[in-house]
Design a protein around this motif. Sequence first.
Motif, mmCIF file in Angstrom:
data_model
loop_
_atom_site.group_PDB
_atom_site.id
_atom_site.type_symbol
_atom_site.label_atom_id
_atom_site.label_comp_id
_atom_site.label_asym_id
_atom_site.label_seq_id
_atom_site.Cartn_x
_atom_site.Cartn_y
_atom_site.Cartn_z
ATOM 1 N N TRP A 130 0.854 -1.187 0.000
ATOM 2 C CA TRP A 130 0.000 0.000 0.000
ATOM 3 C C TRP A 130 0.886 1.231 0.000
ATOM 4 N N ASP B 21 -0.461 7.024 -2.839
ATOM 5 C CA ASP B 21 -0.857 7.202 -4.237
ATOM 6 C C ASP B 21 -0.278 6.061 -5.052
ATOM 7 N N PRO B 22 -1.086 5.084 -5.455
ATOM 8 C CA PRO B 22 -0.542 3.925 -6.177
ATOM 9 C C PRO B 22 0.120 4.265 -7.503
ATOM 10 N N LYS B 23 -0.102 5.464 -8.012
ATOM 11 C CA LYS B 23 0.532 5.849 -9.274
ATOM 12 C C LYS B 23 2.052 5.734 -9.188
ATOM 13 N N ILE C 175 3.811 3.509 -7.785
ATOM 14 C CA ILE C 175 4.234 2.127 -8.018
ATOM 15 C C ILE C 175 4.378 1.870 -9.509
ATOM 16 N N TYR C 176 3.392 2.292 -10.296
ATOM 17 C CA TYR C 176 3.437 2.088 -11.745
ATOM 18 C C TYR C 176 4.509 2.972 -12.383
ATOM 19 N N TRP D 223 -4.692 -10.360 -12.241
ATOM 20 C CA TRP D 223 -4.996 -8.928 -12.219
ATOM 21 C C TRP D 223 -6.054 -8.602 -11.165
ATOM 22 N N PHE E 284 -2.829 -6.969 -6.123
ATOM 23 C CA PHE E 284 -2.782 -5.551 -5.754
ATOM 24 C C PHE E 284 -1.795 -4.844 -6.672
ATOM 25 N N ASP E 285 -1.614 -3.548 -6.477
ATOM 26 C CA ASP E 285 -0.902 -2.731 -7.470
ATOM 27 C C ASP E 285 0.535 -3.181 -7.707
ATOM 28 N N TYR E 286 1.247 -3.597 -6.674
ATOM 29 C CA TYR E 286 2.624 -4.049 -6.887
ATOM 30 C C TYR E 286 2.660 -5.219 -7.860
ATOM 31 N N ARG F 180 0.481 -6.161 -10.138
ATOM 32 C CA ARG F 180 0.120 -5.736 -11.497
ATOM 33 C C ARG F 180 1.262 -4.969 -12.149
ATOM 34 N N SER F 181 1.934 -4.125 -11.375
ATOM 35 C CA SER F 181 3.020 -3.324 -11.936
ATOM 36 C C SER F 181 4.204 -4.196 -12.342
#
Length: 333
Positions: free
Chosen positions: A84, A87-89, A91-92, A141, A145-147, A149-150
């Motif tokens: 977490w 702002d997950p942005k 991570i990408y 997907w 979580f975001d990590y 997916r990235s």
Amino acid sequence: MSTAPVLVTGAAGFIGHHVVRLLTEQGRTVRAVLRPGEDPRNLAGIDPARLERVEGDVLDAARMRALVRGCDVVYHLAAVYRTWVPDPKVIYDVNVTGSANVLAAAAEAGVRKVVYTSSIAAVGVREDGVPSDETTPFNLWAGSFDYVRSKYLGQQVALAFAPLVDVTIVGPGMPLGPGDVGPTPTGKTLVDALSGRIRVCFAGGLNIVDVEDVARGHLLAEERGRRGACYLLTGHNLTIADLIAEMRRVLGMRHAMFATPVAVARAAGWALEQVADRVTRKEPLITAGSVAYASQALHFDNRKAREELGFTVRPLDETLRRAAEWFAANGYL
């Protein structure tokens, strides 16, 4: 062997500093890239005559081009590994766009080799329960979580650059061992369990690997890895219950752990995320996505890395003991 420096991004990170140490022990010079203001303590004790510390942000494409210039080999390890962030942005940005910047700089400079650090997160899970390998399509997907997916997206970027530069991709399992200053989510889970902050568990599967074995696997990938090939640097496949049993046997953990349904754990993770989003702005103990991911059979086959690279892993009890001793000695426990 070339006398040109080796560029390592994420050089002060958990896996990165072990890679740097192994490279310098081979007598090679390392251009170690640190984020501005990054904690450099992991680089203490590494031969300063072989270490060139530089600051750089992988999101700064021009800076990456300047740092890669004159280097023979690039190890790209810089990444955001968090369950977490506010702002997950970010991570990408780091894990996908940053990877593209580093790979583009390497291709432009004509480096001899790139070793790209991906993750088991970029590989899917088989429905038949057989451990996944490098050919298992990504299918997580929704259940992640975001990590995760990235890292899948970042690996696709690395594969796309294979026609332009000799890149070999390595996918570590869940690393444990000395030097986890963050700590990473894997290390933090061990610390929280040993400290009693986590008292519940749920059905799921993990793959634990020693961080120093992963670092050696990186150097093997430079030496023997094929262009455009992926290698899983994984270790021991366990259920969460198996890992708890090993922590009791090897580390003497005594407090009770209570089994809870995955749905309950996911609900608790969701609630903790709401608190983090709206109040604390700090990484919660668990998240709904991390529970969803860990509740699957995250088991992996490292046969390809063993057969093509000569990759080996040490016994699980040694890895657990080394990690716990380092956390204890450095005030985490």
